[in-house]
Design an enzyme around this catalytic site. Structure first.
Site, mmCIF file in Angstrom:
data_model
loop_
_atom_site.group_PDB
_atom_site.id
_atom_site.type_symbol
_atom_site.label_atom_id
_atom_site.label_comp_id
_atom_site.label_asym_id
_atom_site.label_seq_id
_atom_site.Cartn_x
_atom_site.Cartn_y
_atom_site.Cartn_z
ATOM 1 N N LYS A 109 0.851 -1.197 0.000
ATOM 2 C CA LYS A 109 0.000 0.000 0.000
ATOM 3 C C LYS A 109 0.886 1.246 0.000
ATOM 4 C CE LYS A 109 -2.100 2.843 2.890
ATOM 5 N NZ LYS A 109 -2.036 3.970 2.001
ATOM 6 N N GLU A 139 8.715 2.165 11.697
ATOM 7 C CA GLU A 139 9.685 3.264 11.659
ATOM 8 C C GLU A 139 8.918 4.574 11.636
ATOM 9 O OE1 GLU A 139 13.145 2.631 10.632
ATOM 10 O OE2 GLU A 139 13.004 0.626 9.759
ATOM 11 N N CYS A 196 12.533 12.001 7.583
ATOM 12 C CA CYS A 196 12.434 11.725 9.023
ATOM 13 C C CYS A 196 13.775 11.944 9.702
ATOM 14 C CB CYS A 196 11.888 10.331 9.279
ATOM 15 S SG CYS A 196 12.727 9.090 8.328
ATOM 16 N N GLU A 236 7.461 17.036 16.077
ATOM 17 C CA GLU A 236 7.979 16.903 14.712
ATOM 18 C C GLU A 236 7.179 17.830 13.793
ATOM 19 O OE1 GLU A 236 9.474 13.318 11.836
ATOM 20 O OE2 GLU A 236 7.541 13.096 12.805
#
Ligand SMILES: Cc1cc2nc3c(=O)[nH]c(=O)nc-3n(C[C@H](O)[C@H](O)[C@H](O)COP(=O)(O)OP(=O)(O)OC[C@H]3O[C@@H](n4cnc5c(N)ncnc54)[C@H](O)[C@@H]3O)c2cc1C
Length: 1008
Positions: free
Chosen positions: A676, A757, A791, A887
């Site tokens: 996906k 992750e 990231c 973040e």
């Protein structure tokens, strides 16, 4: 012996006689410098430490800091230098102020040996002295690496000032050798092109020229008015083509076309040198005016080799020293044979190279005043004197500037003087005979190479990956990046962008059980640079399709899990080959679909290829059952089984690499997969499916299921028939998956394994002695590369108070110089953020940030339409603020000031995340501390904190950054398998084979 060789030897011998008449060490400064250089040549480790110490020294302001660094660099030396250094350190501890000063004075003395003056006034003293010796000059402005347009402007201003001073101070000076002086103006300025524009990008020479030409024109005009000469120095290979093109463009303009006082450098250590020179000569003829070429071997040999090896590029320099020497001679011949249009300046200290030019010029009957020899200030003094005495024209290259910016120049010169392969060391330190030094370099070129590099290469291969120093896993060779310095690569990329644009709007189906499946709904994928542009459509999967995909994957599992691992590995390798074939096209799709700049997009495709090849290699290491212990009468083999059906949910920020990495890890270990892609990068996902199909993935083994995460993602995560989930994405979704997968549901037979992750709030610490040239460039890239949407991106910069003002001044100027725009154009650093939702969210964070901290900088020059957010920097940020903790995933950098290193490390570690962390420092002790104490899965010292390379930097974090798995690492595949041990008693009536093989074939492989 040819007559030319005889003449070279005659002339070379004459130069040596003259040199020996006034014996002088190359290390003409006695005392400290001489001893350091002697030690350096005896001991490679000392040399490295010594040069690093020199490099940091100028930035240390306090005596105790100098002493501390001295101690750190040399404390562990176990050779003859140790007592000397230790005595020094001991004394220094007692009187740090005094000894710090003495050391600095000594090293400044070293630097002064190579730097002709700190400012124009000082350099004039040197030039006057040289004039008396019959030596001319070219002056070069030393400077820090130019990281911003402000610094580039300053450099341009300094060029003007220097030209004016030199012209005024040398009024009335005549040519040192007399005659033909019209070709050799007294005032001669060497210009570093990269110092005039901070955003030079190898992929976009046109942009470089567009910015550089307007800055250079006024300098050239002034030089012309003053009767001065301007030389374009040559720097790294990445800038070579743009520099050549700029030279040709400017000097073809009507204003400068008939001006003969322009020169450019050709570097003979480059394989391109001959072609470049021939092109220049052809250009010169069409221009119709003389110009000058300074021929050198080249100053960046180690750098070019290292850089190319790191990126998998073909190495542009010759690898054997005699090859560079031989090429120097070849190019010398071309220059002299074209004397009618080009004036030669031979930049070398090598008597053989010099004697060759002299001998050939004589053979070609060229007046020896029509060319010149150029040598560096502070080097090979006796050679200069000999050449003057022989009646040749000699010009000295005189760097001018302050000590701190001069350090990298000083270190380059120190390296050159102590190089194992250098002429100066051979002649002046090792006293090699004239006969040896004057040999024809072509005789010295060996098939296998004879230099230190070739020796090291051979030694490495003798080990064949079998020594402790080089463990067997270190045999993986990464795929190469595209080098956009080549015009061919630029053109391929432009063609691909055009081609991809023609198929905008194409529709892509789902793939389930090998069949193409269309649904009622199409999801559109937009170009974030121009949101009204639809890149393409994918069919949207719903729950029904998710169920179908699950069934297909289940049905295919039996066969796939029993397919020999070698076949699975080969599938991955075919995928890699197809990615390679289609890499420009795929990169172009990424430029449009997710707003990646060229090099970032190419890096993503390269990483995907790497995952394929690396996991294939790793699978071959773990694929065969392995004997657990050698014990008589019994054999026990451990091996791995796949887990079952894996659901791969990928993010959009590395749309090919991360998707491909998780899929290939699952497939190569024998799992079947439902793939996906993220909604904003579904087209890239569809193309990956195409690649797998072409590579021959069997039906049902890989199923392509684009759709909404909240619908099909959530449904499948909870499904009792999913055995494992590989997820990369946000913390919010990751934690939900982690929790949900932990629940055992009716009908579930396996404990779900989750590879998860998530994000980061990655800190970079700048120590008080950090090299700011490196720090600024790398921090800017880490924070703003791909719009901060990695990231691994740096989002907190922690600067020690002592350095704070200087760091911020340069950082903000550098951020202000970044190019923000549509990444279809090469050389753009900051493109659009991914979509409207992200755009609004980031703007909101910035607005809220203004309430808690100081908005120190925000760019203003960016396109009006599209999701563009300029680089944004907040200062006065405190550790507990939202800007420090949450973040952002955009081009927003928070800067925190730390009292000292303890404080900095505490701030760095004070978040929920542990993904990447960076540290810039030149203190070995502090570097060691950072390595030990920074809480992050990937710690980077003195480099950017993004850009992990498969195999080299296994990537992934812990705490709220992830489950501790390392993509691209040796143990990653183990997440996708269950271990199994099969034990058999092989003793029959007291008899058993003496030894059991360490590996065996896969179980069941002999049944088919
Ligand atoms: C006046 C002047 C101006 C200069 N300007 C520039 C400039 O603009 N740009 C620039 O790049 N350089 C420039 N240089 C050249 C550079 O800085 C070195 O001084 C020069 O390369 C040293 O060469 P050499 O002939 O004096 O010594 P040599 O000892 O004969 O040659 C050393 C050179 O050989 C090459 N080399 C070393 N090892 C190997 C190997 N294993 N395989 C292949 N080649 C090897 C390297 O280029 C090295 O510098 C300039 C030099 C001078 C004298």
């Amino acid at each position: 012996m040819s007559s030319l060789q005889a003449e070279i030897e005659r002339r070379g011998t004459r130069i040596f006689e003259l040199v020996d008449r006034y014996p002088e060490s190359i290390f003409s400064k006695a005392g400290f410098y001489q001893r350091m250089m002697e030690f350096s040549m005896r001991d490679e480790h000392f040399k490295v430490q010594m040069f690093r110490f020199v490099d940091v020294l100028a930035s240390l302001r306090r005596g105790p800091d100098i002493v501390q660094h001295l101690d750190e660099y040399f404390a562990e030396m176990r050779n003859g230098v140790a007592p000397l250094i230790q005595t020094g350190v001991h004394l220094a501890r007692v009187m740090p102020w005094v000894s710090g000063k003495i050391l600095r004075w000594n090293v400044s003395g070293m630097a002064r040996q190579f730097i002709a003056g700190r400012n124009p006034a000082e350099v004039m003293k040197t030039l006057r002295k040289r004039r008396k010796q019959g030596i001319g000059f070219t002056v070069d402005l030393l400077g820090e690496a130019v990281v911003s347009e402000q610094e580039a402007e300053e450099y341009a201003t300094r060029c003007f000032e220097l030209l004016d001073v030199l012209a005024a101070e040398t009024r009335g000076w005549t040519d040192p050798v007399g005659g033909i002086s019209e070709l050799f103006p007294v005032v001669n300025l060497s210009v570093k092109i990269s110092a005039l524009y901070s955003q030079m990008d190898p992929g976009n020479p046109a942009d470089a020229i567009a910015h550089l030409a307007p800055k250079l024109r006024p300098i050239l005009r002034r030089a012309k008015e003053l009767g001065a000469f301007i030389n374009f120095d040559m720097e790294s290979y990445a800038h070579k083509n743009a520099t050549l093109e700029l030279f040709r463009t400017l000097f073809m303009e009507p204003e400068f076309r008939d001006w003969p006082h322009a020169g450019i450098v050709v570097q003979a250590y480059l394989r391109d040198a001959e072609k470049d020179l021939r092109d220049l000569i052809a250009w010169g003829r069409s221009r119709g005016t003389r110009f000058t070429v300074r021929l050198v071997k080249g100053a960046y040999w180690d750098y070019e080799k290292i850089k190319s090896k790191q990126n998998g590029w073909s190495i542009p320099v010759w690898l054997q020293k005699p090859e560079s020497d031989a090429n120097f001679e070849k190019v010398t011949r071309i220059l002299l044979e074209n004397e009618a249009i080009v004036t030669s300046a031979f930049g070398s200290h090598n008597v053989r190279s010099i004697a060759y030019a002299q001998a050939l010029a004589e053979q070609l009957d060229i007046d020896h005043h029509r060319f010149e020899f150029q040598l560096l200030y502070g080097m090979a003094g006796p050679v200069k004197r000999a050449l003057v005495e022989m009646g040749y024209r000699v010009r000295e290259y005189c760097p001018v500037g302050e000590l701190l910016p001069g350090m990298s120049y000083l270190v380059r010169r120190l390296l050159e003087n102590t190089s194992n392969e250098g002429f100066l060391r051979a002649k002046f330190s090792e006293n090699m005979s004239a006969e040896t030094l004057l040999r024809d370099p072509r005789e010295l070129v060996h098939a296998g190479g004879n230099g230190a590099v070739a020796r090291a290469h051979r030694q490495m291969h003798q080990h064949n990956g079998a020594s402790l120093d080089q463990p067997p896993i270190d045999t993986y060779e990464n795929a190469s990046l595209v080098n956009f310095v080549y015009r061919e690569s630029q053109e391929k990329m432009r063609d691909a962008l055009r081609e991809v644009q023609t198929r905008f709007g194409r529709k892509y189906p789902l793939t389930i059980g090998g069949r193409r499946v269309w649904t009622q709904t199409l999801m559109s994928s937009l170009n974030p640079s121009r949101p009204d542009e639809i890149v393409g459509y994918v069919a949207e999967a719903g729950i029904a399709e998710a169920e179908l995909a699950l069934k297909a994957a289940h049905d295919a599992f039996e066969n796939w899990s029993r397919t020999p691992f070698e076949e699975r590995c080969q599938l991955l390798e075919r995928v890699s080959a197809i990615l390679d074939r289609r890499r420009f096209e795929l990169s172009a799709v990424e430029v449009f679909e997710v707003g990646k700049p060229w090099a970032e997009a190419d890096g993503d495709i390269r990483e995907a290829m790497d995952f394929c090849r690396f996991y294939a290699q790793q699978m071959r290491l773990i694929g065969r059952p392995r004997l657990t212990q050698q014990v008589p009468g019994e054999e026990s083999y451990q091996h791995y089984w796949p887990r079952g059906v894996a659901l791969v949910i990928a993010p959009w920020n590395f749309p090919m690499a991360i998707l491909c990495g998780m899929v290939t890890a699952a497939l190569v270990t024998g799992n079947t997969v439902i793939m996906k892609p993220a909604e904003p990068s579904a087209i890239v996902g569809a193309l990956l499916m195409e690649v797998f199909e072409e590579a021959g993935v069997p039906p049902g083994v890989l199923n392509f299921l684009p759709g909404h995460g909240s619908v099909i993602g959530a449904h499948l995560v909870d499904h009792h028939d999913i055995e494992m989930i590989a997820f990369t994405g946000s913390r919010e979704v990751g934690l939900r998956i982690w929790e949900s997968a932990g629940k055992t549901r009716p009908g579930q037979h396996e404990l779900k394994r989750v590879v998860c992750e998530m994000g980061g709030k990655n800190p970079v610490i700048v120590d008080s002695d950090a090299d700011l040239d490196e720090t600024i460039v790398d921090t800017i890239y880490s924070a703003f590369g791909y719009q901060g949407q990695k990231c691994s991106a740096c989002s907190r910069l922690i600067v020690l108070a002592e350095n704070y003002d200087r760091v911020m001044e340069r950082l903000i100027a550098a951020a202000a110089s970044l190019r923000v725009g549509n990444p279809e154009e090469p050389g753009i650093t900051i493109g659009p953020v991914i979509d409207e939702k992200a755009y609004r969210r980031i703007l909101e964070v910035i607005e809220r940030g203004k309430e808690e901290a100081t908005l120190a900088f925000q760019g203003t020059d960016f396109p009006a339409t599209g999701y563009f957010i300029p680089p944004t920097i907040f200062t006065d940020v405190k550790p507990e603020m939202t800007l420090s903790q949450c973040e952002i995933f955009g081009p927003v950098l928070s800067v925190l000031k730390a009292r000292d290193l303890d404080d900095a490390i505490a701030i760095a570690n004070d978040t929920d995340y542990a993904l990447t962390a960076g540290f810039f420092s030149r203190s070995p002790a502090n570097i060691e501390r950072a390595k030990a104490e920074l809480v992050a899965g990937n710690v980077y010292v003195n480099r950017s904190c993004t850009g992990a390379v498969v195999g080299r930097h296994p990537f992934g974090g812990f705490k709220m950054s992830g489950g501790g798995t390392k993509a691209g690492g040796a143990d990653y595949l183990l997440n996708f398998v269950v271990p199994r041990v099969v034990t058999e008693n092989i003793m029959r009536h007291g008899f058993a084979p003496e030894e059991t093989p360490p590996y065996r074939n896969e179980f069941g492989s002999n049944l088919s």
